[in-house]
Design a protein around this motif. Structure first.
Motif, PDB file in Angstrom:
ATOM      1  N   ARG A   8     -23.770  55.927  26.889  1.00 22.00           N
ATOM      2  CA  ARG A   8     -24.287  55.024  25.857  1.00 22.00           C
ATOM      3  C   ARG A   8     -23.183  54.662  24.861  1.00 22.00           C
ATOM      4  N   LEU A   9     -22.383  55.646  24.423  1.00 23.59           N
ATOM      5  CA  LEU A   9     -21.295  55.386  23.482  1.00 23.59           C
ATOM      6  C   LEU A   9     -20.230  54.478  24.092  1.00 23.59           C
ATOM      7  N   LYS A  10     -19.936  54.671  25.379  1.00 26.29           N
ATOM      8  CA  LYS A  10     -18.967  53.793  26.047  1.00 26.29           C
ATOM      9  C   LYS A  10     -19.480  52.364  26.100  1.00 26.29           C
ATOM     10  N   ALA A  11     -20.742  52.186  26.391  1.00 25.64           N
ATOM     11  CA  ALA A  11     -21.333  50.848  26.467  1.00 25.64           C
ATOM     12  C   ALA A  11     -21.322  50.175  25.099  1.00 25.64           C
ATOM     13  N   GLU A  12     -21.645  50.914  24.047  1.00 28.26           N
ATOM     14  CA  GLU A  12     -21.619  50.350  22.693  1.00 28.26           C
ATOM     15  C   GLU A  12     -20.214  49.931  22.304  1.00 28.26           C
ATOM     16  N   ALA A  13     -19.237  50.746  22.640  1.00 31.19           N
ATOM     17  CA  ALA A  13     -17.851  50.415  22.311  1.00 31.19           C
ATOM     18  C   ALA A  13     -17.400  49.178  23.071  1.00 31.19           C
ATOM     19  N   ALA A  14     -17.808  49.054  24.325  1.00 34.29           N
ATOM     20  CA  ALA A  14     -17.433  47.881  25.121  1.00 34.29           C
ATOM     21  C   ALA A  14     -18.077  46.616  24.581  1.00 34.29           C
ATOM     22  N   ASP A  15     -19.288  46.733  24.054  1.00 33.26           N
ATOM     23  CA  ASP A  15     -19.974  45.564  23.489  1.00 33.26           C
ATOM     24  C   ASP A  15     -19.327  45.112  22.181  1.00 33.26           C
ATOM     25  N   GLN A  16     -18.746  46.027  21.436  1.00 33.82           N
ATOM     26  CA  GLN A  16     -18.221  45.703  20.117  1.00 33.82           C
ATOM     27  C   GLN A  16     -16.853  45.032  20.166  1.00 33.82           C
ATOM     28  N   ARG A  17     -16.087  45.227  21.191  1.00 35.63           N
ATOM     29  CA  ARG A  17     -14.769  44.581  21.266  1.00 35.63           C
ATOM     30  C   ARG A  17     -14.462  44.218  22.700  1.00 35.63           C
ATOM     31  N   SER A  18     -13.596  43.238  22.816  1.00 37.94           N
ATOM     32  CA  SER A  18     -13.223  42.790  24.155  1.00 37.94           C
ATOM     33  C   SER A  18     -12.322  43.835  24.803  1.00 37.94           C
ATOM     34  N   THR A  19     -12.156  43.728  26.082  1.00 43.42           N
ATOM     35  CA  THR A  19     -11.336  44.685  26.808  1.00 43.42           C
ATOM     36  C   THR A  19      -9.884  44.221  26.889  1.00 43.42           C
ATOM     37  N   GLY A  20      -9.542  43.118  26.197  1.00 43.51           N
ATOM     38  CA  GLY A  20      -8.164  42.619  26.220  1.00 43.51           C
ATOM     39  C   GLY A  20      -7.211  43.565  25.522  1.00 43.51           C
ATOM     40  N   MET A  21      -5.947  43.393  25.814  1.00 35.10           N
ATOM     41  CA  MET A  21      -4.923  44.240  25.228  1.00 35.10           C
ATOM     42  C   MET A  21      -4.613  43.761  23.813  1.00 35.10           C
ATOM     43  N   GLN A  22      -4.405  44.703  22.907  1.00 34.43           N
ATOM     44  CA  GLN A  22      -4.037  44.375  21.546  1.00 34.43           C
ATOM     45  C   GLN A  22      -2.742  45.104  21.234  1.00 34.43           C
ATOM     46  N   LEU A  23      -1.740  44.350  20.796  1.00 31.85           N
ATOM     47  CA  LEU A  23      -0.468  44.943  20.411  1.00 31.85           C
ATOM     48  C   LEU A  23      -0.390  44.989  18.898  1.00 31.85           C
ATOM     49  N   ASN A  24      -0.019  46.119  18.380  1.00 30.35           N
ATOM     50  CA  ASN A  24       0.161  46.231  16.942  1.00 30.35           C
ATOM     51  C   ASN A  24       1.527  45.669  16.595  1.00 30.35           C
ATOM     52  N   GLN A  25       1.573  44.794  15.589  1.00 29.94           N
ATOM     53  CA  GLN A  25       2.846  44.219  15.175  1.00 29.94           C
ATOM     54  C   GLN A  25       2.735  43.723  13.746  1.00 29.94           C
ATOM     55  N   LEU A  26       3.891  43.452  13.160  1.00 29.06           N
ATOM     56  CA  LEU A  26       3.919  42.884  11.828  1.00 29.06           C
ATOM     57  C   LEU A  26       3.613  41.399  11.919  1.00 29.06           C
ATOM     58  N   PRO A  27       2.982  40.845  10.902  1.00 28.21           N
ATOM     59  CA  PRO A  27       2.763  39.401  10.924  1.00 28.21           C
ATOM     60  C   PRO A  27       4.102  38.681  10.818  1.00 28.21           C
ATOM     61  N   PRO A  28       4.226  37.495  11.415  1.00 26.87           N
ATOM     62  CA  PRO A  28       5.507  36.779  11.338  1.00 26.87           C
ATOM     63  C   PRO A  28       5.839  36.428   9.892  1.00 26.87           C
ATOM     64  N   GLU A  29       7.134  36.523   9.588  1.00 26.44           N
ATOM     65  CA  GLU A  29       7.574  36.182   8.242  1.00 26.44           C
ATOM     66  C   GLU A  29       7.572  34.669   8.083  1.00 26.44           C
ATOM     67  N   PRO A  30       7.203  34.184   6.893  1.00 23.21           N
ATOM     68  CA  PRO A  30       7.234  32.741   6.690  1.00 23.21           C
ATOM     69  C   PRO A  30       8.659  32.218   6.779  1.00 23.21           C
ATOM     70  N   SER A  31       8.813  31.020   7.298  1.00 24.95           N
ATOM     71  CA  SER A  31      10.134  30.436   7.463  1.00 24.95           C
ATOM     72  C   SER A  31      10.734  30.138   6.102  1.00 24.95           C
ATOM     73  N   SER A  32      11.995  30.518   5.940  1.00 24.80           N
ATOM     74  CA  SER A  32      12.654  30.284   4.661  1.00 24.80           C
ATOM     75  C   SER A  32      13.349  28.943   4.638  1.00 24.80           C
ATOM     76  N   GLY A  33      13.269  28.194   5.719  1.00 29.26           N
ATOM     77  CA  GLY A  33      13.926  26.889   5.757  1.00 29.26           C
ATOM     78  C   GLY A  33      15.405  26.989   6.045  1.00 29.26           C
ATOM     79  N   GLY A  34      15.889  28.196   6.335  1.00 26.66           N
ATOM     80  CA  GLY A  34      17.313  28.376   6.594  1.00 26.66           C
ATOM     81  C   GLY A  34      17.717  27.983   7.997  1.00 26.66           C
ATOM     82  N   GLY A  35      16.768  27.688   8.854  1.00 26.18           N
ATOM     83  CA  GLY A  35      17.091  27.239  10.197  1.00 26.18           C
ATOM     84  C   GLY A  35      17.167  28.352  11.222  1.00 26.18           C
ATOM     85  N   SER A  36      17.135  29.620  10.802  1.00 23.84           N
ATOM     86  CA  SER A  36      17.204  30.690  11.792  1.00 23.84           C
ATOM     87  C   SER A  36      15.795  31.048  12.240  1.00 23.84           C
TER      88      SER A  36
END
Length: 150
Positions: A8-36
């Motif tokens: 039952r707990l496995k089924a509830e967990a599967a219903d609450q989120r997709s089974t896709g892969m999620q990678l933890n990462q920092l959000p992209p930094e805003p572009s400073s306009g420097g061209g890099s």
């Protein structure tokens, strides 16, 4: 925990989120306009030279100071041993370990310095090759432009 409860707990967990892969990462930094673009590694010859010089200076200075510390420690250990102190043998052991550890550090700093010198030379050769290739392409383009009357 009973098997039914586990299912039952496995089924509830599967219903609450997709089974896709999620990678933890920092959000992209805003572009400073420097061209890099984010993620590009950039290093220049000045940076490499500074690191190589620091490694060379550490190698030179530590080698000199390390030798002085080794010689002084071994002399003190010998004096303590001849006077019958057990501390003499312990200090001699420490001095022997010091020799091994300082050699490792000296080898590492020499390797860094030498590798950066090699890298600097290799990249200089790459730059010559790339600029030669690009200039020959520009010469070809100019020739094609002349034939087209542009």
């Amino acid at each position: 925990m009973a098997w039914d409860e586990w299912e039952r707990l496995k089924a509830e967990a599967a219903d609450q989120r997709s089974t896709g892969m999620q990678l933890n990462q920092l959000p992209p930094e805003p572009s400073s306009g420097g061209g890099s673009q984010q993620g590009d590694l950039a290093v220049n010859q000045t940076d490499l030279a500074a690191i190589g010089d620091a490694a060379f200076e550490l190698h030179r200075d530590f080698g000199r100071v390390s030798e002085h510390a080794r010689a002084t420690s071994q002399k003190a250990a010998g004096g303590l041993k001849t006077q019958g102190f057990a501390l003499g043998s312990a200090l001699d052991h420490v001095a022997s370990r010091w020799i091994d550890q300082s050699r490792s550090l000296l080898d590492a700093t020499a390797h860094i310095s030498n590798h950066l010198d090699f890298t600097k030379g290799a990249h200089a050769g790459d730059e010559v090759h790339i600029s030669g290739t690009i200039s020959s392409i520009a010469t070809l383009d100019a020739g094609f432009n002349e034939r087209k009357g542009a």
